[in-house]
Design an enzyme around this catalytic site. Structure first.
Site, PDB file in Angstrom:
ATOM      1  N   SER A 276      -7.197  24.415  70.311  1.00  0.00           N
ATOM      2  CA  SER A 276      -6.870  24.244  71.723  1.00  0.00           C
ATOM      3  C   SER A 276      -6.403  25.546  72.353  1.00  0.00           C
ATOM      4  CB  SER A 276      -5.783  23.174  71.899  1.00  0.00           C
ATOM      5  OG  SER A 276      -4.502  23.715  71.657  1.00  0.00           O
ATOM      6  N   GLY A 277      -6.230  25.471  73.673  1.00  0.00           N
ATOM      7  CA  GLY A 277      -5.722  26.605  74.429  1.00  0.00           C
ATOM      8  C   GLY A 277      -4.230  26.539  74.638  1.00  0.00           C
ATOM      9  N   ASP A 278      -3.550  25.612  73.974  1.00  0.00           N
ATOM     10  CA  ASP A 278      -2.096  25.515  74.083  1.00  0.00           C
ATOM     11  C   ASP A 278      -1.563  24.919  72.785  1.00  0.00           C
ATOM     12  OD1 ASP A 278       0.563  25.443  75.173  1.00  0.00           O
ATOM     13  OD2 ASP A 278      -0.293  25.261  77.168  1.00  0.00           O
ATOM     14  N   ASP A 279      -0.330  24.418  72.792  1.00  0.00           N
ATOM     15  CA  ASP A 279       0.290  23.916  71.563  1.00  0.00           C
ATOM     16  C   ASP A 279      -0.536  22.785  70.954  1.00  0.00           C
ATOM     17  OD1 ASP A 279       2.526  25.622  72.093  1.00  0.00           O
ATOM     18  OD2 ASP A 279       3.322  24.099  73.456  1.00  0.00           O
ATOM     19  N   SER A 310      -4.728  27.884  67.457  1.00  0.00           N
ATOM     20  CA  SER A 310      -4.288  28.076  68.842  1.00  0.00           C
ATOM     21  C   SER A 310      -3.776  29.506  69.009  1.00  0.00           C
ATOM     22  CB  SER A 310      -3.185  27.073  69.212  1.00  0.00           C
ATOM     23  OG  SER A 310      -2.838  27.210  70.568  1.00  0.00           O
TER      24      SER A 310
END
Length: 494
Positions: A276-279, A310
């Site tokens: 993902s692009g976050d946590d 990530s």
């Protein structure tokens, strides 16, 4: 648009492939690897599925009395036609014809590409996706209605005011399952990301799945891709299992958190993979004065056998919205590759409440910016109404059996002046740090101990101080880990 989406998918592919290689490295074959990693919620495999007159599923409550297909309500699987009304009508039918007192109902999504906007679930309900079924989030933003902000946040996360509905949502429900034979829910988020980055959205983006004020939630054996924002968001809920879920988004997509338990109790997340692009997992409980007023902590959370990629965010984040409190979080058998940090604690003055009794055991990391990271100055606020005297308490954070290679910084531990983070314990940790002029550890306003840590931590964590050479980890099981799911089967709707 098609070219943009194809480009996004290509950027996500190398990280996804890398993650799958790591997950299956210890398994002799693909199917067997899936079976080992997905534990009790094993994928049934593909043999014998095509042409079968029945399929198997599991619930936390009763087996469903009635199964219908979304096709029965006029849905068309052409990847273009909006089926929002069909999904809504199907759920309404099952609510009426198969209520909880007879076991509830199940909506079967057959092979095909089914476009839909937001639709609500009901109690005693299963949404089941065939492995070749793809639910596509509508590209018409009018099919994601504007709803009120969450009471523990006071506003949307992206912008003040309301927010777009999630694709699949529900409130005040009991015994809900979203499952299948690894079917896919695709949020088609590229347009949302573009508008967000261009500051063209006036409301907060919707999530793929959000269930509120609910009990007995099972989300298993599905793939979630390209969410407009967060993927799975249970909030103000209890007795939740998320198992065998794969989540994929381009690593440059904004705020595509994987799984965010928020003001929830008794939660188990196991055998999940996130790019993902976050946590990958973010544990939350409300934002500043709104979370303090709501007063609903996240407690008794188990994260087991999680794999994460990530590059700009954490494998597991605690906060930053934690103003209802976070307590008793257990993470074990975690694998991270090309991620910014391992378990990151994020809080600030104004948050109030507490983060306590966080236990991490068995963490393997490769190519990380930081193995350990915690900060007491993560200072984003919903508005100017936060209380500067609301100082959070962070205590009892234990890490044991940690292995990390190709790491830029071993640890950056920064508490709050006058309110240091206490009870930090690190044991049996080997971190191979890239040669640099910078110190491998940075510490300020933290107190604790260590044992068997290489490179040696800062003076605030004296080596040899951990009792018996290891940090604590609870031996008793959480109640959610003792829940036995019910085995069920149903005829395939024709």
């Amino acid at each position: 648009m098609e070219q943009q989406m194809a480009s996004q998918r290509k950027r996500a592919l190398p990280a996804a492939v890398l993650l799958l290689v790591i997950l299956c490295a210890s398994c002799p074959g693909t199917v067997e690897c899936r079976r080992k990693r997905h534990g009790s919620l094993v994928w049934r495999g593909e043999k014998g599925y095509e042409g079968s007159s029945t399929f198997s599923y599991r619930t936390m409550g009763a087996c469903r009395a009635l199964t219908v297909s979304v096709k029965d309500f006029g849905a068309v699987a052409d990847g273009v036609t909006s089926n929002t009304k069909a999904f809504q009508a199907a759920v309404a039918h099952l609510k009426k014809e198969a209520p909880c007192n007879v076991g509830g109902g199940q909506l079967y999504v057959p092979p095909g590409r089914w476009v839909t906007g937001s639709f609500n679930l009901t109690s005693c309900f299963t949404l089941y996706l065939h492995r070749e079924a793809v639910i596509l989030g509508s590209q018409d933003m009018n099919e994601w209605p504007i709803i009120d902000p969450l009471p523990s946040y006071g506003r949307g996360r992206d912008a003040p005011g309301g927010r777009y509905s999630s694709l699949i949502l529900g409130s005040n429900l009991t015994d809900v399952a979203i499952t299948g034979n690894n079917g896919t829910i695709d949020g088609q988020g590229a347009e949302w990301w573009s508008k967000f980055k261009g500051q063209k959205l006036h409301y907060t983006r919707g999530y793929l799945i959000e269930l509120m004020f609910s009990d007995q939630i099972l989300i298993s054996n599905i793939t979630l891709v390209n969410s407009p924002s967060w993927n799975i968001h249970p909030i103000y809920s209890s007795n939740i299992i998320v198992s065998g879920v794969t989540i994929l988004a381009p690593v440059n997509s904004p705020n595509t958190d994987g799984i965010n338990p928020d003001s929830c109790t008794q939660v188990k997340i196991e055998d999940c993979s996130v790019v993902s692009g976050d946590d990958c997992v973010a544990v939350k409980s409300g934002w500043d004065e709104y979370g303090i007023s709501m007063g609903m902590p996240t407690r008794h959370l188990l994260i087991r056998r999680l794999a994460c990629v990530s590059p700009t965010s954490a494998v597991i984040a605690i906060g930053s919205e934690m103003s209802g409190g976070i307590e008793d979080v257990r993470a074990e058998e975690i694998t991270a590759v090309d991620s910014e940090s391992g378990v990151r604690i994020k809080t600030a003055v104004g948050r109030g409440a507490f983060v306590k009794n966080i236990f991490v055991k068995g963490f393997v990391m490769k190519t990380m910016k930081m193995a350990f990271w915690m900060t007491g100055s993560y200072g984003s606020h919903p508005d100017d109404g936060f209380d500067p005297a609301a100082v959070p308490v962070v205590s009892g954070v234990s890490y044991s059996d940690i292995s990390a290679v190709n790491v830029t910084t071993a640890g950056r531990l920064e508490g709050i002046p006058g309110a240091p983070f206490s009870g930090i314990c690190i044991s049996n940790a080997t971190i191979e740090v890239i040669k640099s002029k910078k110190a491998p550890w940075t510490c300020a306003d933290v107190e604790g101990s260590a044992a068997g840590v290489s490179p040696p931590p800062c003076a605030a964590l004296p080596d040899g101080g951990a009792a018996a050479g290891s940090c604590p980890y609870p031996s008793e099981k959480l109640a959610i880990d003792l829940v036995e799911l019910k085995e069920c089967s149903s005829a395939v709707p024709r």
